[in-house]
Write a protein that holds these residues in place. Structure first.
Motif, PDB file in Angstrom:
ATOM      1  N   CYS A  50      -2.341 -13.661  -3.752  1.00 53.17           N
ATOM      2  CA  CYS A  50      -1.686 -13.921  -5.036  1.00 53.17           C
ATOM      3  C   CYS A  50      -1.623 -15.419  -5.340  1.00 53.17           C
ATOM      4  O   CYS A  50      -1.436 -15.808  -6.492  1.00 53.17           O
ATOM      5  CB  CYS A  50      -0.273 -13.357  -5.027  1.00 53.17           C
ATOM      6  SG  CYS A  50      -0.183 -11.627  -4.583  1.00 53.17           S
ATOM      7  N   THR A  83       1.789  -8.582   1.026  1.00 57.95           N
ATOM      8  CA  THR A  83       1.152  -7.365   1.537  1.00 57.95           C
ATOM      9  C   THR A  83       0.624  -7.534   2.953  1.00 57.95           C
ATOM     10  O   THR A  83       0.271  -6.551   3.606  1.00 57.95           O
ATOM     11  CB  THR A  83      -0.022  -6.939   0.625  1.00 57.95           C
ATOM     12  OG1 THR A  83      -0.920  -8.055   0.491  1.00 57.95           O
ATOM     13  CG2 THR A  83       0.465  -6.520  -0.740  1.00 57.95           C
ATOM     14  N   ASP A 119       5.893 -13.121  -3.887  1.00 58.97           N
ATOM     15  CA  ASP A 119       7.343 -12.887  -3.911  1.00 58.97           C
ATOM     16  C   ASP A 119       8.235 -13.971  -3.288  1.00 58.97           C
ATOM     17  O   ASP A 119       9.185 -14.435  -3.921  1.00 58.97           O
ATOM     18  CB  ASP A 119       7.678 -11.578  -3.195  1.00 58.97           C
ATOM     19  CG  ASP A 119       7.169 -10.354  -3.930  1.00 58.97           C
ATOM     20  OD1 ASP A 119       6.304 -10.491  -4.819  1.00 58.97           O
ATOM     21  OD2 ASP A 119       7.625  -9.257  -3.606  1.00 58.97           O
ATOM     22  N   ALA A 197       7.707 -11.059  -7.773  1.00 59.81           N
ATOM     23  CA  ALA A 197       7.018 -12.313  -8.096  1.00 59.81           C
ATOM     24  C   ALA A 197       7.232 -12.678  -9.568  1.00 59.81           C
ATOM     25  O   ALA A 197       7.586 -13.818  -9.892  1.00 59.81           O
ATOM     26  CB  ALA A 197       5.532 -12.198  -7.775  1.00 59.81           C
TER      27      ALA A 197
HETATM   28 FE1  FES Z   1       1.964 -10.971  -4.025  1.00 57.71          FE
HETATM   29 FE2  FES Z   1       2.861  -8.654  -5.216  1.00 57.71          FE
HETATM   30  S1  FES Z   1       1.771  -8.912  -3.341  1.00 57.71           S
HETATM   31  S2  FES Z   1       3.125 -10.695  -5.814  1.00 57.71           S
END
Ligand code: FES
Length: 570
Positions: A50, A83, A119, A197
């Protein structure tokens, strides 16, 4: 104003020579004579998909810093991919915050730009910046674009559960399910639902730590790079104005963050993160403030998991400022932002472009959003429930407990056809708090027993000392404090005890006589769970982590140490 970095670089003595010489590497000498040294705390990592694009964002930040006369210096910091990281990313949030704080303090840094997304990364960065108290601005990495599968949009996280349920129901083949895997993550950026997030990026903006109007800009959108450039310029101005977190983050800032959290229908995870950030600043924020300030705020945003749309739609519809304009009367007008201008001053030109995605005050998605704080003999320190995410008929409920000592115990028994459980039962899961797991994982929204699902039951009362994903839903009482592993009453509950929930009265109790309660002792598995580490961070964490009602920070990290280092390098 004398720069902090001058303590390293100024003068003709040998130490200053060493500090300069090792940093020269092609940099002109005037870089060290009065020019601000600006760190870019970068959580980019291939293990945090992310945030993987943040190095490109950092390049734009650098250009802005150079333009404003500063010297940009990238500082890689601990990154947490939600994750990937085991056993749960929350175990490492405080470590990331501590490592970032210490490196900001240890290095010749005058101010910092914080690049986060996934997150835990923005909360950890803000905790660090609050404690070291250098001028700091957040650039959120932004959500990914909307992916599609079989012609329908995919909400990452939320739709993983939906598609896997379709496989269980026989309406989607395993092959099709596998094919959806490559469609789930459309582009760079973090999850595109109103998960943690997205919530934390928007809440950080409401708090005043992001340039207003930037949070929620999709990661591939070129306007994100423009904002990064502008934030680089801004942080040099912030330094000149001595605009440090302690100078503008007040109780009023947190008030506005709580209103925003409710109006966007954001994740319950924001509660522990905001409490932890406030703790670093010495701002007196309690879980009761979330109920008092937020529980009557309408939910205006129709995003998954509560609604239909995704973050790309949210940005197109006007973003956070359009939401805040609708609830402007509920905001504290005194709260300032990184720009030095009050947040409310940005709301006069913030129209809603799509009222399907961002509702008006007169047509909210949910009349009263926010988070309710429950107390009772099951949670004397407090517990949370998101009433808007719960089933109305379960908000007042009395039912027998079915108790699980750990998430592993839960998985081993929940689908046992012989498990004595009905739709009226209350599922109780313990051993999932900060100390017990350790790290307080997102397991509170435990799946329902298969045999009840087959009967058409879609929600039950669930009680847990853990957290839940921002993409989750249901009648879930979570963050129960004290947790079982801290000898909370949850450790003493037995299968068959009657649990009474009354959200209107803000109560969660168990009907056990005082004599019976006094005779009970927790079993070993309940209290220690799987938390038996002998060394390392887990050892430190379990010995020092506080409970969820104060933000699950380490006791020795509360407060601010400021930026001063008393001794030179030797
Ligand atoms: Fe990174 Fe959802 S896994 S914001």
């Amino acid at each position: 104003m004398e720069l902090r970095s001058a303590h390293w670089y100024a003068g003709e003595h040998r130490n200053a020579y060493i500090h300069r010489a090792w940093m020269r590497r092609g940099v002109p000498g005037d870089a060290f004579t009065g020019r601000p040294q600006i760190a870019i705390a970068n959580t980019a990592s291939d293990f945090t998909p992310c945030n993987a694009h943040l190095t490109e964002v950092a390049a734009s930040v650098k250009n802005g810093i150079y333009e404003a006369g500063g010297i940009p210096l990238e500082l890689p910091v601990v990154s947490l991919g939600e994750t990937n990281v085991r056993p749960t990313a929350m175990l490492w949030r405080n470590m990331a915050a501590m490592a970032c704080e210490e490196m900001l303090r240890a290095n010749p840094i005058d101010a910092v730009v914080l690049l986060g997304g996934c997150d835990k990364t923005i909360p950890a960065l803000l905790m660090a910046a609050a404690s070291v108290d250098l001028p700091a601005v957040v650039v959120p990495g932004g959500p990914m674009l909307t992916g599609t599968f079989r012609g329908a949009p995919l909400g990452c996280g939320t739709d993983v559960w939906r598609l896997s349920e379709e496989v269980r129901a026989g309406t989607l083949s395993q092959e099709q399910f596998s094919r959806s895997e490559s469609a789930m993550i459309r582009s760079r950026g973090h999850c595109n639902t109103m998960g943690t997030a997205s919530t934390m990026a928007l809440v950080a903006e409401a708090l005043g730590t992001v340039v207003p109007g930037v949070a929620g800009t999709p990661a591939p959108d070129s306007r994100l790079l423009e904002a990064a450039h502008g934030s680089g310029r801004l942080v040099v101005d912030m330094l000149a104005a001595d605009r440090r977190p302690s100078t503008f983050l007040t109780k009023a800032s947190f008030h506005n963050a709580i209103v925003a959290l409710a109006a966007i229908g954001g994740s319950t995870n924001a509660v522990v993160h905001l409490l932890a950030i406030a703790g670093r600043l010495g701002v007196e924020l309690t879980i009761d403030d979330f109920d008092r300030i937020g529980s009557h705020v309408p939910v205006l945003v129709d995003l998954q998991p509560a609604g239909r749309f995704l973050m790309e739609d949210f940005h197109r519809a006007g973003g956070l400022l359009a939401v805040l304009r609708e609830v402007q009367d509920l905001l504290d007008p005194t709260a300032l932002t990184v720009t030095g201008t009050p947040l409310v001053d940005y709301l006069s030109d913030a129209p809603i472009w799509d009222p399907e995605v961002i509702r008006t005050r007169s047509a909210p998605l949910v009349a009263e959003g926010g988070i309710a704080v429950l107390r009772g003999n099951l949670a004397p320190g407090g517990a949370l429930i998101k009433p808007a995410a719960a089933s109305p008929h379960l908000l007042q409920h009395r039912g027998p407990a079915v108790v699980f000592d750990s998430i592993e115990d839960f998985h081993a028994r929940i689908d046992d056809p012989d498990l004595a459980v009905t739709a009226d039962s209350v599922l109780v899961l313990r051993g999932c708090g900060p100390k017990g797991y350790p790290g307080m994982p997102e397991v509170s929204n435990m799946p329902l027993p298969k045999k009840l699902l087959e009967q058409g039951i879609r929600d039950m009362v669930r009680v847990c000392d853990g957290r839940m994903s921002g993409t989750a839903y249901g009648t879930v009482i979570l963050h129960v404090t004290p947790e079982a592993a801290a000898n909370g009453p949850l450790a003493l509950v037995r299968t068959g005890d009657m649990v009474v929930l009354d959200v209107a009265a803000r109560r969660i109790d168990v009907e056990v006589s005082e004599e019976d309660w006094a005779r009970r002792t927790p079993n070993d598995a309940t209290v220690t769970g799987f938390a038996n580490p002998r060394r390392g961070w887990e050892r430190l964490y379990i010995d020092h982590v506080q409970q969820a009602d104060t933000g699950a920070d380490l006791d020795f990290l509360i407060g601010s140490s400021g930026w001063k280092v008393s001794r030179e390098s030797h």
